[in-house]
Design a protein around this motif. Structure first.
Motif, PDB file in Angstrom:
ATOM      1  N   ALA A  27       0.614  -1.241  -0.001  1.00  0.00           N
ATOM      2  CA  ALA A  27      -0.053  -0.015   0.088  1.00  0.00           C
ATOM      3  C   ALA A  27       0.574   1.081   0.024  1.00  0.00           C
ATOM      4  O   ALA A  27       0.758   2.319  -0.716  1.00  0.00           O
ATOM      5  CB  ALA A  27      -0.944   0.044   1.544  1.00  0.00           C
ATOM      6  N   LEU A  28       1.748   1.166   0.757  1.00  0.00           N
ATOM      7  CA  LEU A  28       2.760   2.292   0.765  1.00  0.00           C
ATOM      8  C   LEU A  28       3.449   2.634  -0.432  1.00  0.00           C
ATOM      9  O   LEU A  28       3.692   3.809  -0.879  1.00  0.00           O
ATOM     10  CB  LEU A  28       3.986   2.129   1.997  1.00  0.00           C
ATOM     11  CG  LEU A  28       3.511   2.889   3.354  1.00  0.00           C
ATOM     12  CD1 LEU A  28       4.877   2.652   4.181  1.00  0.00           C
ATOM     13  CD2 LEU A  28       3.422   4.537   3.175  1.00  0.00           C
ATOM     14  N   GLN A  29       3.695   1.434  -1.035  1.00  0.00           N
ATOM     15  CA  GLN A  29       4.691   1.627  -2.264  1.00  0.00           C
ATOM     16  C   GLN A  29       3.855   2.301  -3.301  1.00  0.00           C
ATOM     17  O   GLN A  29       4.382   3.142  -4.123  1.00  0.00           O
ATOM     18  CB  GLN A  29       4.955   0.297  -2.867  1.00  0.00           C
ATOM     19  CG  GLN A  29       6.215   0.286  -3.900  1.00  0.00           C
ATOM     20  CD  GLN A  29       7.338   1.103  -3.306  1.00  0.00           C
ATOM     21  OE1 GLN A  29       7.702   0.817  -1.992  1.00  0.00           O
ATOM     22  NE2 GLN A  29       7.930   1.930  -4.052  1.00  0.00           N
ATOM     23  N   LYS A  30       2.544   2.010  -3.375  1.00  0.00           N
ATOM     24  CA  LYS A  30       1.580   2.613  -4.034  1.00  0.00           C
ATOM     25  C   LYS A  30       1.494   3.807  -3.645  1.00  0.00           C
ATOM     26  O   LYS A  30       1.176   5.083  -4.762  1.00  0.00           O
ATOM     27  CB  LYS A  30       0.310   1.859  -4.126  1.00  0.00           C
ATOM     28  CG  LYS A  30      -0.879   2.207  -5.044  1.00  0.00           C
ATOM     29  CD  LYS A  30      -2.178   1.497  -4.768  1.00  0.00           C
ATOM     30  CE  LYS A  30      -3.341   2.421  -5.741  1.00  0.00           C
ATOM     31  NZ  LYS A  30      -4.596   2.390  -4.739  1.00  0.00           N
ATOM     32  N   ALA A  31       0.914   4.337  -2.570  1.00  0.00           N
ATOM     33  CA  ALA A  31       0.924   5.655  -2.089  1.00  0.00           C
ATOM     34  C   ALA A  31       2.287   6.439  -2.493  1.00  0.00           C
ATOM     35  O   ALA A  31       1.916   7.550  -2.925  1.00  0.00           O
ATOM     36  CB  ALA A  31       0.718   5.525  -0.570  1.00  0.00           C
ATOM     37  N   ILE A  32       3.264   5.917  -2.406  1.00  0.00           N
ATOM     38  CA  ILE A  32       4.563   6.539  -2.783  1.00  0.00           C
ATOM     39  C   ILE A  32       4.755   6.941  -4.070  1.00  0.00           C
ATOM     40  O   ILE A  32       4.882   8.108  -4.675  1.00  0.00           O
ATOM     41  CB  ILE A  32       5.850   6.150  -2.207  1.00  0.00           C
ATOM     42  CG1 ILE A  32       5.728   6.234  -0.757  1.00  0.00           C
ATOM     43  CG2 ILE A  32       6.971   6.608  -2.982  1.00  0.00           C
ATOM     44  CD1 ILE A  32       7.008   5.360  -0.029  1.00  0.00           C
ATOM     45  N   GLU A  33       3.953   6.068  -5.041  1.00  0.00           N
ATOM     46  CA  GLU A  33       4.322   6.256  -6.386  1.00  0.00           C
ATOM     47  C   GLU A  33       3.137   7.045  -6.928  1.00  0.00           C
ATOM     48  O   GLU A  33       3.188   7.813  -7.711  1.00  0.00           O
ATOM     49  CB  GLU A  33       4.273   4.574  -7.360  1.00  0.00           C
ATOM     50  CG  GLU A  33       5.539   4.051  -6.990  1.00  0.00           C
ATOM     51  CD  GLU A  33       5.361   2.601  -7.291  1.00  0.00           C
ATOM     52  OE1 GLU A  33       4.548   2.312  -8.249  1.00  0.00           O
ATOM     53  OE2 GLU A  33       6.307   1.698  -7.159  1.00  0.00           O
TER      54      GLU A  33
END
Ligand SMILES: *[C@@H]1O[C@H](CO)[C@@H](O)[C@H](O)[C@H]1NC(C)=O
Ligand SMILES: *[C@@H]1O[C@H](CO)[C@@H](O)[C@H](O)[C@H]1NC(C)=O
Ligand SMILES: *[C@@H]1O[C@H](CO)[C@@H](O)[C@H](O)[C@H]1NC(C)=O
Ligand SMILES: *[C@@H]1O[C@H](CO)[C@@H](O)[C@H](O)[C@H]1NC(C)=O
Ligand SMILES: *[C@@H]1O[C@H](CO)[C@@H](O)[C@H](O)[C@H]1NC(C)=O
Ligand SMILES: *[C@@H]1O[C@H](CO)[C@@H](O)[C@H](O)[C@H]1NC(C)=O
Ligand SMILES: *[C@@H]1O[C@H](CO)[C@@H](O)[C@H](O)[C@H]1NC(C)=O
Ligand SMILES: *[C@@H]1O[C@H](CO)[C@@H](O)[C@H](O)[C@H]1NC(C)=O
Length: 905
Positions: free
Chosen positions: A836-842
Motif C-alpha cells: 500500500a505504501l509503495q503505491k501511495a509513494i508512487e
C-alpha cells in the motif's frame, strides 16, 4: 590669446615675468557675503570680476598707484573702501561719483600730497575719512566743504603746519578730528574758525610741538568736549596758559600725558575752574611736586590719572578739592630713588581726606616706607585698594597698619609683592566688608593661629600663594567660615595632617589650591566634608605613597565625598598606583590632570563614575595599554585628551580599541601624530600609534568567528541527530516521495471508473464483522461503489500474495482498519502495508485511509506496521466513534476520504 587663458598657464609654469599678471588675478580675493578682501595680494589693478553687489572692498597692502573711477563703475554699492598701504598719489573727484553710497574711505599710508577743492565734492555720504600717514603739508581752500555727514577725519602724520582745513564754516557733524604728529606749532583762533559750527568730542593734537595758544583759539570751535595734547612739551607755564584758554569751554576730557609738567601749583589748573572737566590724564610727566590746592578748581573731576610720575611727597592739601573723584591711579606715581632715604616718597597724614567719593585707588609699584595711623583717613567710599609692590619695608602687618581704613567699605585689598613677613593677630580686624584679600608673593613665614583673620566677616577669597612657610593648625581658618577660595600654592605647608583638618571649618570652600608644597603626609580627614569644593589643585606634591597598595593601613582615600568637584589636578605626584575606588565619589568631575606621574596599569572601573569628564590628561606616564574596560567611561563625552609621551605597546590587545577610538572620535587630541608613539614591540618602536594597523586584530577576532561557526555546526548536528532520531521516518518518507516525483513517476491520476474497486480494505480476521457491517451497507446504497473485501472477493481462505498485490493495484484507495488485532496479524503486517505504501509513494499519499477502531499510540503503530499518523493527511485518518450518534458523521467523513482525488495539493 586672452589673458584669462594665459594666466593659469603662467601660474602653472611659474614664469616670473608673468607671475605679476597672476598676482593681479582678482579671483584670489576672499569674498564673503558682500565683503571682498583683496588685501596683501600685490595687486596693481582694481579687480574687475568681483560680485557687483559688494559693499565692502578691502584693497590694503597692495601696489596700487591710482583708483581710476572707471574701474569702480561696477561696484556702485560700495559703502566701505579701504585703500590703505598702497602708493596712491592722486584721487579723482569722479571716484565718489561712481560710489554714491560710500560712507568710509580709508587711504592711510599712501602718497597723497594734494587735496583740491573738488577731490571730495561728490562724497556726500562720507562719515569717516582717513588720510593719516600721507604727504599732505598744506590744505588750500575747502576740500572738505561738502562732507556734511563726516563724523571722523584723520589727518595725523602728514606734516601739516596749521590746523586750518578750510576757509569757511563746514564739517558741522564732525566729532573727531585727529591732527596728531604734524608740524603744528601754534593754535590760532582764525585757523580753527572753520569748526565754528562743530561739536568736537575729540580734538587730538598730540605729538605736535605746540608753543603757543593764541587768545580764543578753543572758543573758535563750536563746542569742544575732548582735547589730547600728549607728547607736547608744555611744561607748567604753557599748561597754565592752555587751561586759561580752555576756561568756559565744554571741555570734559583733557589728556596731558608726557607734557613735561614737572610741578603743579594752585594756579596751574585755575583756568579750568569754569569747566565741567571729568577726566584728567597727567601720566608720564615726571611730576615731582603736586602743590597744595593744585586741583582745587576741579570739583567735578571724576577720573584722575597720575601714574608714572616722580612725586616726592603728597601734601595734606595736594588733593584738596577733588570731591567728586571716583577713580585715582597713582601707580608708579612716586619717586623710586629708594636708595637714598632722603628722597623716599611720603604721604602726609590726611592727604586723601578730601577724596570722599573715591572708590578705586591704585598705589601699585611705589616705594612707601609704610602706612601711618591716618594715611587713608577719609576715604569713606573706597572699595578697591591696590597696594601691590607699594611698600619698601612693611614687613609686619600689625593691628595698626590698616587702622586708617576702618571707615572705608573696602571690598578688595591687594598686598602682593610687599616683602611682608608676618601677619599679627587682628591685622585686618578693621576690614569687615573685605571680600578679597591678596597676600601672595610675600615672605610670610609663620603659624596661622586663625587670629590673623579675625574680623574678616565677609571674606570670600584669600590668596596666600608664594610665601615662605605656613604652619597650619585646626584653628587656622576657624574665624573665616565664609571663605570660598583659598590659595596656598608653594607656601611650604606644614602640619597638614593634623586632626581635625585645618580646612574643616570651611564648609563653603569651592576652590582650594595646595599645589607645589611637596606634601607627603595627609590623612583621609584633610578634605572631609568640603562638599562644595569644585576646584582642587594638588599638583607638584609627593602623594604617591598615599595611594600605594602597600601603604600601612591601605590606600588613603583623600578624595572621599567630594561630590561637587569639577576640576582635579594631581600632576607630578609620583603616583604609580591608583586605587580602584579613588574617584568613586567624584560624579561631577569635568577635568582631571594626572600628567607627569609614573602610572602604568590603571584598575578597570577606575573611571566608572566619570561619565561627564571633558578633559583628561595623562601625559608623560608609563601607560602601555589603553583598554576599554578602564577608559571606556572616561572617553564617553571627552572633548580633550592628552596622553602624549607614553610608551604605548602596539599590540592588538593593548591598543587596538584605543586606535579605533582615536580614528573615529571628535575629541580634540593635540600632537597625535608626533607624540603618541609605539614603544613596544621592537618592530613598531617610534611608530605613530594612530597609524597602527588594526585590521589584523580583526583577524584574531576570527577566533570568535570560528567559535561561532563551530558552535553553530555542533548545534545543527545535535539538532539533526535529534531530528533524525525522532522524526527520521518523516524525512525518509518524504524523501522517497520527492525522489519518485522528481524522477518522473507522474501521478497516475486515473479516473475513478478506471479502478475496479473504490478501496481495498485491510483488516484483521477478528474485525471482519465490523467491516462487513459497515461497508456492505454503503455498497448497497451506492451501486457504483465496490470495495474489495478479502473474505468475499477472494476464494475463501486463500490469501495469494499475487492476488493481494493485484487487488491493491486495482483499488483506488487502501483502507486500514486498525485495531490491536491488526497489529498482531503476521501477514498483514509489513507485506500489505508495504504494498500500500509503495503505491501511495508512487501515486498518491491520499490513497491510504486509516480507520482506528480503538486508541492506538503512534509508536505502536510504527513498531508493528511501520506506519505513522503524520504520514497522512488528517482527512485520511478516521476514528470510529465511541458514541453511537456520531456514527453517521463517521460515515460522512469516510465518504469524503474516499471521494478525495488521489493527488497532493
Ligand atoms: C582699469 O580698467 C582698465 C580697463 O579695464 C585697465 O586697463 C586698467 O589697468 C585698470 N586700472 C586699474 C588701476 O585697475
Ligand atoms: C550678490 O551677488 C552674488 C552673485 O553675484 C549673489 O550670489 C548674491 O546672492 C548677491 N547678494 C545679494 C544680497 O543680492
Ligand atoms: C583690510 O585688511 C586689513 C589687513 O588684512 C585690515 O587690517 C583692515 O582692518 C581691513 N579693512 C577693513 C575695512 O576691513
Ligand atoms: C546717500 O545714501 C543714501 C542711502 O544710504 C542714498 O539714498 C542717498 O542718495 C545717498 N546720497 C547721495 C548724495 O548720493
Ligand atoms: C556744566 O554742567 C552744568 C550742569 O551739569 C551745566 O549747567 C553747565 O552749563 C556746564 N558748564 C559748561 C561749561 O559746560
Ligand atoms: C596760591 O598759593 C599762594 C601761596 O603759596 C598764595 O599766596 C595764593 O594766594 C594762592 N592762590 C590762590 C588762587 O589760591
Ligand atoms: C593691638 O595689639 C596690641 C598687642 O599686640 C594691643 O595692646 C592693642 O590694644 C591692640 N590694638 C587694638 C586697636 O586692638
Ligand atoms: C593683585 O595685584 C597683582 C599685581 O598687579 C595682580 O597680578 C593680581 O592679580 C592682583 N590680585 C587680585 C586678587 O586681583
Amino acid at each position: 590669446m586672452s589673458r584669462s587663458l594665459l594666466r593659469p598657464v603662467a601660474c602653472c609654469l611659474g614664469l616670473l615675468p608673468l607671475w605679476l599678471l597672476c598676482a593681479s588675478s582678482a579671483s584670489r580675493c576672499a569674498v564673503w557675503r558682500e565683503v571682498a578682501d583683496c588685501s596683501h595680494l600685490r595687486l596693481t589693478q582694481i579687480p574687475d570680476d568681483l560680485p557687483a553687489n559688494v559693499t565692502v572692498l578691502n584693497l590694503t597692502h597692495n601696489q596700487l598707484r591710482k583708483l581710476p573711477p572707471a574701474n569702480f563703475t561696477r561696484y556702485s554699492q560700495l559703502t566701505v573702501l579701504d585703500g590703505g598701504f598702497n602708493t596712491i598719489s592722486k584721487l579723482e573727484p569722479e571716484l565718489c561719483q561712481k560710489l554714491p553710497l560710500l560712507e568710509v574711505l580709508n587711504l592711510q599710508h599712501n602718497e597723497l600730497s594734494q587735496l583740491s577743492d573738488k577731490t571730495f565734492t561728490f562724497c556726500l555720504n562720507l562719515t569717516e575719512l582717513c588720510l593719516r600717514y600721507n604727504l599732505i603739508h598744506t590744505i588750500q581752500n575747502d576740500p572738505f566743504k561738502n562732507l556734511k555727514n563726516l563724523i571722523k577725519l584723520d589727518l595725523s602724520r602728514n606734516g601739516l603746519s596749521s590746523t586750518k582745513l578750510g576757509t569757511q564754516l563746514q564739517l558741522e557733524n564732525l566729532q573727531e578730528l585727529l591732527l596728531s604728529n604734524n608740524k603744528i606749532h601754534v593754535l590760532r583762533r582764525e585757523e580753527l574758525d572753520f569748526l565754528g559750527n562743530s561739536s568736537l568730542k575729540k580734538l587730538d593734537l598730540s605729538s605736535n610741538q605746540i608753543k603757543e595758544f593764541s587768545p580764543g583759539c578753543f572758543h573758535a570751535i563750536g563746542k569742544l568736549f575732548g582735547l589730547s595734547l600728549n607728547n607736547a612739551q608744555l611744561g607748567p607755564s604753557l599748561t597754565e596758559k592752555l587751561c586759561l584758554e580752555l576756561s568756559n569751554t565744554h571741555i570734559q576730557n583733557l589728556s596731558l600725558s608726557n607734557t613735561q609738567l614737572t610741578r603743579t601749583s594752585n594756579v596751574t589748573f585755575a583756568g579750568l575752574k569754569q569747566t565741567n572737566l571729568t577726566t584728567l590724564d597727567l601720566s608720564y610727566n615726571s611730576l615731582s611736586v603736586i602743590g597744595n590746592d593744585s586741583f582745587a578748581w576741579l570739583s567735578r573731576l571724576e577720573r584722575l590719572l597720575l601714574e608714572y610720575n616722580s612725586v616726592v611727597r603728597l601734601f595734606p592739601r595736594s588733593f584738596y578739592g577733588l570731591f567728586n573723584v571716583r577713580y585715582l591711579n597713582l601707580r608708579h606715581c612716586f619717586t623710586k630713588q629708594s636708595h637714598s632715604l632722603a628722597v623716599l616718597p611720603k604721604i602726609d597724614d590726611f592727604s586723601f581726606q578730601w577724596l570722599t567719593r573715591l572708590e578705586y585707588l591704585n598705589l601699585d609699584d611705589n616705594n612707601f616706607p609704610g602706612t601711618k595711623s591716618d594715611t587713608f583717613t577719609g576715604l569713606a567710599q573706597l572699595r578697591y585698594l591696590s597696594l601691590s609692590n607699594s611698600f619698601s619695608s612693611l614687613q609686619t602687618l600689625t593691628n595698626e597698619t590698616f587702622v586708617s581704613l576702618a571707615h572705608s567699605p573696602l571690598v578688595t585689598l591687594n598686598l602682593t609683592k610687599n616683602k611682608i613677613s608676618k601677619i599679627e593677630s587682628g591685622a585686618f580686624s578693621w576690614l569687615g566688608h573685605l571680600k578679597v584679600l591678596d597676600l601672595g608673593i610675600n615672605e610670610i613665614g609663620q603659624e596661622l593661629t586663625g587670629e590673623e583673620w579675625r574680623g574678616l566677616g565677609s571674606i570670600v577669597e584669600i590668596y596666600l600663594s608664594y610665601n615662605k612657610y605656613l604652619e597650619l593648625t585646626a584653628k587656622s581658618f576657624a574665624s573665616v567660615p565664609s571663605l570660598r577660595q583659598l590659595m596656598l600654592r608653594r607656601v611650604v605647608l606644614k602640619n597638614l595632617d593634623s586632626s581635625p583638618s585645618p580646612f574643616r571649618p570651611l564648609r563653603n570652600l569651592t576652590i582650594l589650591d595646595l599645589s607645589n608644597n611637596n606634601i607627603a603626609n595627609i590623612n583621609e580627614e584633610l578634605l572631609e566634608g568640603l562638599e562644595e569644593l569644585e576646584i582642587l589643585d594638588m599638583q607638584h606634591n609627593n602623594l604617591a605613597r598615599l595611594w600605594k597598595h602597600a601603604n600601612p593601613g591601605g590606600p588613603v582615600q583623600f578624595l572621599k565625598g567630594l561630590s561637587h568637584l569639577h576640576v582635579l589636578n594631581l600632576e607630578s605626584n609620583g603616583f604609580d598606583e591608583i586605587p580602584a575606588e579613588a574617584f568613586k565619589d567624584l560624579f561631577q568631575l569635568k577635568s582631571i590632570n594626572l600628567g607627569l606621574n609614573n602610572l602604568n596599569i590603571l584598575p578597570s572601573s577606575l573611571f566608572d563614575n566619570q561619565g561627564s569628564l571633558k578633559s583628561l590628561s595623562l601625559q608623560k606616564n608609563l601607560i602601555t595599554s589603553v583598554e576599554k574596560s578602564v577608559f571606556g567611561p572616561a572617553f564617553k563625552s571627552l572633548s580633550s585628551l592628552d596622553m602624549r609621551f607614553n610608551p604605548f605597546d602596539c599590540t592588538c590587545e593593548s591598543i587596538a580599541w584605543f586606535v579605533s577610538w582615536i580614528n573615529s572620535t571628535p575629541t580634540n587630541i593635540s600632537e597625535l601624530s608626533g607624540h603618541y608613539l609605539c614603544n613596544t614591540p621592537p618592530q613598531y618602536h617610534g611608530f605613530p600609534v594612530m597609524l597602527f594597523d588594526i585590521s589584523p586584530c580583526k583577524d584574531s577576532a576570527p577566533f570568535e568567528l570560528l567559535f561561532m561557526i563551530n558552535t553553530s555546526i555542533l548545534l545543527i548536528f545535535v539538532f539533526t541527530v535529534l531530528m533524525i532520531h525522532f522524526e527520521g521516518w518523516r524525512v525518509s518518507f518524504y524523501w522517497n516521495v520527492l525522489v519518485h516525483r522528481a524522477l518522473g513517476f507522474k501521478e497516475m491520476d486515473r479516473q475513478p471508473e478506471q479502478f475496479d474497486y473504490a478501496a481495498y480494505i485491510i483488516h484483521a480476521y477478528e474485525d471482519r464483522d465490523w467491516v462487513w457491517e459497515n461497508f456492505s451497507p454503503m455498497e448497497q446504497e451506492d451501486q457504483t461503489l465496490r470495495f474489495c473485501l478479502e473474505e468475499r472477493d477472494f476464494q475463501a481462505g486463500v490469501l495469494e500474495l499475487e492476488a493481494i498485490v493485484n487487488s491493491i493495484k486495482r483499488s483506488r484507495k487502501t483502507i486500514f482498519v486498525i485495531t490491536q488485532h491488526l497489529l498482531k496479524d503476521p501477514l498483514c503486517k509489513r507485506f500489505k502495508v508495504h504494498q500500500a505504501l509503495q503505491k501511495a509513494i508512487e501515486q498518491n499519499l491520499d490513497s491510504i485511509i486509516l480507520i482506528f477502531l480503538e486508541e492506538i499510540p503512534d509508536y505502536k503503530l510504527n513498531h508493528a506496521l511501520c506506519l505513522r499518523r503524520g504520514m497522512f493527511k488528517s482527512r485520511c485518518i478516521l476514528n470510529w466513534p465511541v458514541q453511537k450518534e456520531r456514527e453517521s458523521a463517521f460515515h460522512h467523513k469516510l465518504q469524503v476520504a474516499l471521494g478525495s482525488r488521489n493527488s497532493v495539493h
